[in-house]
Design a protein around this motif. Structure first.
Motif, PDB file in Angstrom:
ATOM      1  N   TRP A 112      -5.266  13.372   7.900  1.00 13.04           N
ATOM      2  CA  TRP A 112      -6.501  13.665   7.179  1.00 13.04           C
ATOM      3  C   TRP A 112      -6.543  15.154   6.865  1.00 13.04           C
ATOM      4  O   TRP A 112      -6.841  15.971   7.736  1.00 13.04           O
ATOM      5  N   PHE A 172       0.895  -1.145   0.000  1.00 11.35           N
ATOM      6  CA  PHE A 172       0.000   0.000   0.000  1.00 11.35           C
ATOM      7  C   PHE A 172       0.938   1.200   0.000  1.00 11.35           C
ATOM      8  O   PHE A 172       2.003   1.148   0.649  1.00 11.35           O
ATOM      9  N   HIS A 206      -6.868  10.804  -1.689  1.00 14.08           N
ATOM     10  CA  HIS A 206      -7.249  10.547  -0.289  1.00 14.08           C
ATOM     11  C   HIS A 206      -8.421  11.458   0.061  1.00 14.08           C
ATOM     12  O   HIS A 206      -8.953  12.153  -0.811  1.00 14.08           O
ATOM     13  N   HIS A 207      -8.817  11.472   1.344  1.00 16.26           N
ATOM     14  CA  HIS A 207     -10.035  12.209   1.722  1.00 16.26           C
ATOM     15  C   HIS A 207      -9.969  13.706   1.398  1.00 16.26           C
ATOM     16  O   HIS A 207     -10.990  14.364   1.291  1.00 16.26           O
ATOM     17  N   TYR A 264      -6.387   3.355  -4.890  1.00 16.48           N
ATOM     18  CA  TYR A 264      -7.227   3.751  -3.758  1.00 16.48           C
ATOM     19  C   TYR A 264      -7.875   5.053  -4.188  1.00 16.48           C
ATOM     20  O   TYR A 264      -7.170   5.999  -4.569  1.00 16.48           O
ATOM     21  N   TRP A 269      -0.509   6.410   8.460  1.00 20.83           N
ATOM     22  CA  TRP A 269      -0.534   5.960   7.062  1.00 20.83           C
ATOM     23  C   TRP A 269       0.349   6.845   6.211  1.00 20.83           C
ATOM     24  O   TRP A 269       0.930   6.391   5.232  1.00 20.83           O
ATOM     25  N   ALA A 275     -14.013   5.433   5.400  1.00 23.56           N
ATOM     26  CA  ALA A 275     -14.196   6.703   6.131  1.00 23.56           C
ATOM     27  C   ALA A 275     -14.997   7.666   5.267  1.00 23.56           C
ATOM     28  O   ALA A 275     -14.704   7.847   4.092  1.00 23.56           O
ATOM     29  N   ASN A 279      -4.906  -4.668   6.240  1.00 19.30           N
ATOM     30  CA  ASN A 279      -4.170  -3.455   5.899  1.00 19.30           C
ATOM     31  C   ASN A 279      -3.572  -2.850   7.159  1.00 19.30           C
ATOM     32  O   ASN A 279      -4.251  -2.630   8.154  1.00 19.30           O
ATOM     33  N   HIS A 281       0.830   5.326   0.769  1.00 17.67           N
ATOM     34  CA  HIS A 281       0.131   6.559   1.126  1.00 17.67           C
ATOM     35  C   HIS A 281       1.074   7.727   0.871  1.00 17.67           C
ATOM     36  O   HIS A 281       2.121   7.849   1.490  1.00 17.67           O
ATOM     37  N   ASP A 297     -12.322   3.356   0.390  1.00 20.15           N
ATOM     38  CA  ASP A 297     -12.167   3.538   1.832  1.00 20.15           C
ATOM     39  C   ASP A 297     -13.522   3.723   2.513  1.00 20.15           C
ATOM     40  O   ASP A 297     -14.427   4.343   1.962  1.00 20.15           O
ATOM     41  N   GLU A 333      -6.756  -2.033  12.193  1.00 16.27           N
ATOM     42  CA  GLU A 333      -5.612  -1.555  11.395  1.00 16.27           C
ATOM     43  C   GLU A 333      -4.316  -1.894  12.121  1.00 16.27           C
ATOM     44  O   GLU A 333      -3.321  -1.185  12.049  1.00 16.27           O
TER      45      GLU A 333
HETATM   46  C1  FUL Z   1      -8.661   4.649   6.624  1.00 11.13           C
HETATM   47  C2  FUL Z   1      -8.348   6.088   6.208  1.00 11.13           C
HETATM   48  O1  FUL Z   1      -9.155   7.002   6.908  1.00 11.13           O
HETATM   49  C3  FUL Z   1      -6.889   6.286   6.497  1.00 11.13           C
HETATM   50  O2  FUL Z   1      -6.463   7.594   6.324  1.00 11.13           O
HETATM   51  C4  FUL Z   1      -6.111   5.334   5.599  1.00 11.13           C
HETATM   52  O3  FUL Z   1      -6.247   5.715   4.270  1.00 11.13           O
HETATM   53  C5  FUL Z   1      -6.585   3.897   5.834  1.00 11.13           C
HETATM   54  C6  FUL Z   1      -5.967   2.911   4.923  1.00 11.13           C
HETATM   55  O4  FUL Z   1      -7.975   3.791   5.747  1.00 11.13           O
HETATM   56  O5  FUL Z   1      -9.998   4.379   6.616  1.00 11.13           O
END
Ligand code: FUL
Length: 658
Positions: free
Chosen positions: A19, A6, A57-58, A103, A249, A145, A242, A8, A143, A199
């Motif tokens: 974040w 993975f 990412h977010h 991702y 991350w 989140a 993961n 990041h 993801d 995690e």
């Molecule tokens: C989570 C994310 O909120 C983290 O930042 C990261 O990417 C992880 C792999 O998954 O849900």
């Protein structure tokens, strides 16, 4: 694929956050020396079979020059806006023979339309770009989140969506299927592979690759079930573990000292691949655009250790492989199929055999501590409990009893010498089909032991391998197998250097040496004035020799004094300070003054200063000075790294002159 990487890397790397809100300019994204080939080289050398990249990412920042947003690499200084990281990495992967995955965060804290149907069109457009322009994609990572506060095009508000219905998942899954028919879709509860429910680098020992459809949709609130799967579930959704090689991350300099140890990395493997899961191991890329040297080295060490553990399979050396029964006495399903190194052949017991067993016998005793079992997974996961026995003095003795096997199960067992190993399937959902049995004798994992001394003066040695033997010396010489053997904590009060090693008694292999000079007798030390302790905040944490406990002083303002009564007048020559070691550490002292006193009234300033780089590197700080007489010491926190009036101490020790 067993294990894959993975990655990041994004705006968060440059803003030093996990974040981002999506509110900082694209100009901040500027790796100085980005080199995807360096990453890929490490992944190859570590036996990882593919890479999944955080394309978005977010915070909404895109690592490819998407046509649909300005918030991407095209407006960054990196390569004058001409760069495309998704392209670079996918090309590097193809060249090296690694698979490539993406991702794409459904949650987008930058986008003005997030929460409306317009955003869904945007999201589909992005997915289409990624699944069309970069060759074969092996996995698409959605993801879990979702929703919350963000920038949202300047609105800066909280937007909540119904994570189950908002995205129209069935249509997104269809789109993936259409554009990349072979791609596996990751989501909390599937549909292709599932989150393992934590995690931390482990999936349950009981781990079914099946789930009941829609029962753990998008993870919460039943996410813990994802650790074990559902026996009899109607969807095939294997667990993917993961976990990051660092606490975060994304890359943070302040976590350079918290890269997972080689023992932890090895554990991740056994707790994922060894439990019918896959390992998705995350590498945070640093601001240069590199995988940091520390984790590169650890990864190579982990790879060497795993290669050593599985170097020599003793199973094919067995004189005979027999079983309690064979289905219709059919040679095709013979017991030997478990050692023929062919994953497509397997042993099938008779349907009538309610507790079928298979056993390996050797002419001379073998020594082993790892047992690898595999089911013929093409026909499903069947075994729900099994037992391992060994032949000792002519009788079968139970060594272990476990539940599921699945694609692969690896047991770490006590080192045992025997002429026979028997595996009995105690229960199964259908006739059990074993395709592979591996028997190995893994060398001990010998890392230098850690030393912990409590306030009473007891020194405990800890090692990562429960079967390692620990040796120590108290005379400054390096320990050998002729030195004292550690069996229980021992007392050290006068200035003494303890040196220790972990060793394998049989092979003679040994770890590096750990050494620590203990100078003080802490028995009569106490904090002045006596402070009320609570379970979670006790002044004795200062002296207990445990990194995991931290004493916190919270005040209205700085400075904060820590006065220690040493119990008697002593000649001292320095102190050590270990800041809070928690993931979200607090109270890290940056600037200090150190005073001594004979009467707790008249104080002399002995040393003042800043701990250099403590914010980024909160490790043990050691300060020394010419000897001075003291009955009391006052350690004054005058500045903290985050400006708060909190002073935290995992450990504090005064160094006594020899
Ligand atoms: C989570 C994310 O909120 C983290 O930042 C990261 O990417 C992880 C792999 O998954 O849900």
């Amino acid at each position: 694929m067993e294990k894959y990487a993975f990655v990041h890397f994004s705006m968060n790397t440059f803003m030093d956050v996990e974040w981002g809100y999506g509110d900082v300019s694209a100009k901040h994204f500027n790796p100085t020396d980005l080199d995807c080939k360096q990453w890929v080289k490490l992944f190859k050398a570590s036996g990882l079979k593919g890479v999944i990249l955080t394309a978005k990412h977010h915070d909404g920042f895109c690592l490819w020059p998407s046509k649909y947003t300005d918030y991407s690499v095209k407006n960054s200084p990196w390569k004058d806006g001409k760069g495309d990281l998704v392209r670079e990495l996918s090309d590097a992967c193809r060249q090296a023979g690694l698979k490539f995955g993406i991702y794409l965060s459904p949650w987008d804290r930058n986008h003005a339309d997030y929460g409306t149907s317009k955003y869904l069109t945007y999201f589909r457009n992005q997915l289409t770009e990624l699944l069309t322009n970069y060759g074969d994609i092996f996995e698409v990572w959605f993801d879990g989140a979702n929703g919350g506060d963000g920038y949202y095009g300047g609105a800066r508000e909280t937007r909540k969506v119904n994570r189950r219905t908002y995205y129209n998942w069935p249509s997104l899954f269809k789109l993936v299927k259409k554009l990349q028919p072979k791609a596996v879709i990751f989501g909390d509860g599937g549909p292709g592979c599932r989150w393992c429910g934590d995690e931390e680098g482990w999936v349950g020992q009981t781990n079914w690759s099946t789930l009941y459809k829609d029962s753990v949709w998008n993870g919460y609130p039943h996410y813990k079930e994802l650790r074990y799967g559902h026996k009899g579930g109607d969807m095939w959704v294997p667990a993917e573990v993961n976990v990051s090689v660092r606490p975060g991350w994304f890359y943070h300099t302040s976590e350079d000292h918290k890269v997972k140890t080689v023992e932890q990395l090895v554990d991740f493997y056994y707790q994922s691949v060894g439990r019918n899961g896959t390992l998705l191991l995350n590498f945070p890329i640093d601001k240069r655009g590199w995988i940091h040297e520390i984790e590169s080295e650890r990864m190579l060490q982990m790879t060497t250790i795993l290669a050593r553990d599985f170097k020599d399979n003793l199973a094919p050396k067995a004189a005979e492989v027999t079983a309690s029964s064979i289905r219709m006495e059919d040679e095709y399903f013979a017991p030997e199929k478990v050692i023929d190194d062919n994953g497509l052949t397997y042993w099938v017991p008779s349907e009538k055999d309610k507790k079928p067993f298979i056993q390996l016998n050797w002419d001379a005793p073998i020594t082993f501590n790892r047992l690898m079992l595999q089911e013929f997974i093409t026909l499903g996961q069947r075994v729900s409990s099994f037992q391992v026995e060994v032949l000792l003095d002519g009788a079968w003795k139970v060594l272990d009893q476990q539940t599921t096997i699945g694609y692969k199960r690896i047991l770490r067992l006590p080192t045992t010498s025997t002429k026979g190993v028997r595996v009995t399937i105690l229960s199964a959902a259908a006739v059990p089909l074993l395709s592979h049995i591996g028997v190995y004798n893994a060398p001990k994992l010998l890392v230098a032991p850690t030393l912990h001394r409590n306030q009473k003066g007891f020194v405990a040695l800890r090692s990562s391998d429960p079967e390692a033997t620990l040796y120590y010396t108290l005379d400054g010489t390096d320990p050998t197998s002729a030195s004292k053997r550690y069996t229980a904590p021992f007392i050290v009060r006068t200035p003494i250097e303890v040196r220790a090693i972990s060793a394998d008694e049989i092979s003679g292999d040994k770890s590096e040496v750990t050494a620590h000079l203990f100078t003080s007798d802490k028995r009569n030390w106490c904090v002045f004035p006596p402070t009320e302790e609570t379970k979670s905040n006790d002044p004795s944490f200062l002296f207990d020799g445990e990194e995991s406990t931290t004493y916190m002083q919270t005040q209205k303002e700085l400075p904060i004094n820590l006065i220690l009564d040493l119990g008697s007048k002593q000649s001292i020559c320095g102190f050590t300070y270990l800041p809070d070691q928690a993931r979200w550490s607090k109270g890290i002292i940056l600037g200090y003054r150190f005073y001594t006193s004979l009467d707790n009234q008249h104080w002399s300033l002995v040393k003042t200063g800043d701990f250099s780089n403590i914010k980024n590197h909160p490790i043990l700080q050691t300060e020394t000075f010419p000897s001075v007489e003291a009955h009391y010491v006052k350690f004054q926190a005058i500045r903290t790294t985050d400006g708060t009036a909190i002073a935290g101490y995992a450990e504090f020790e005064v160094l006594v002159s020899k």
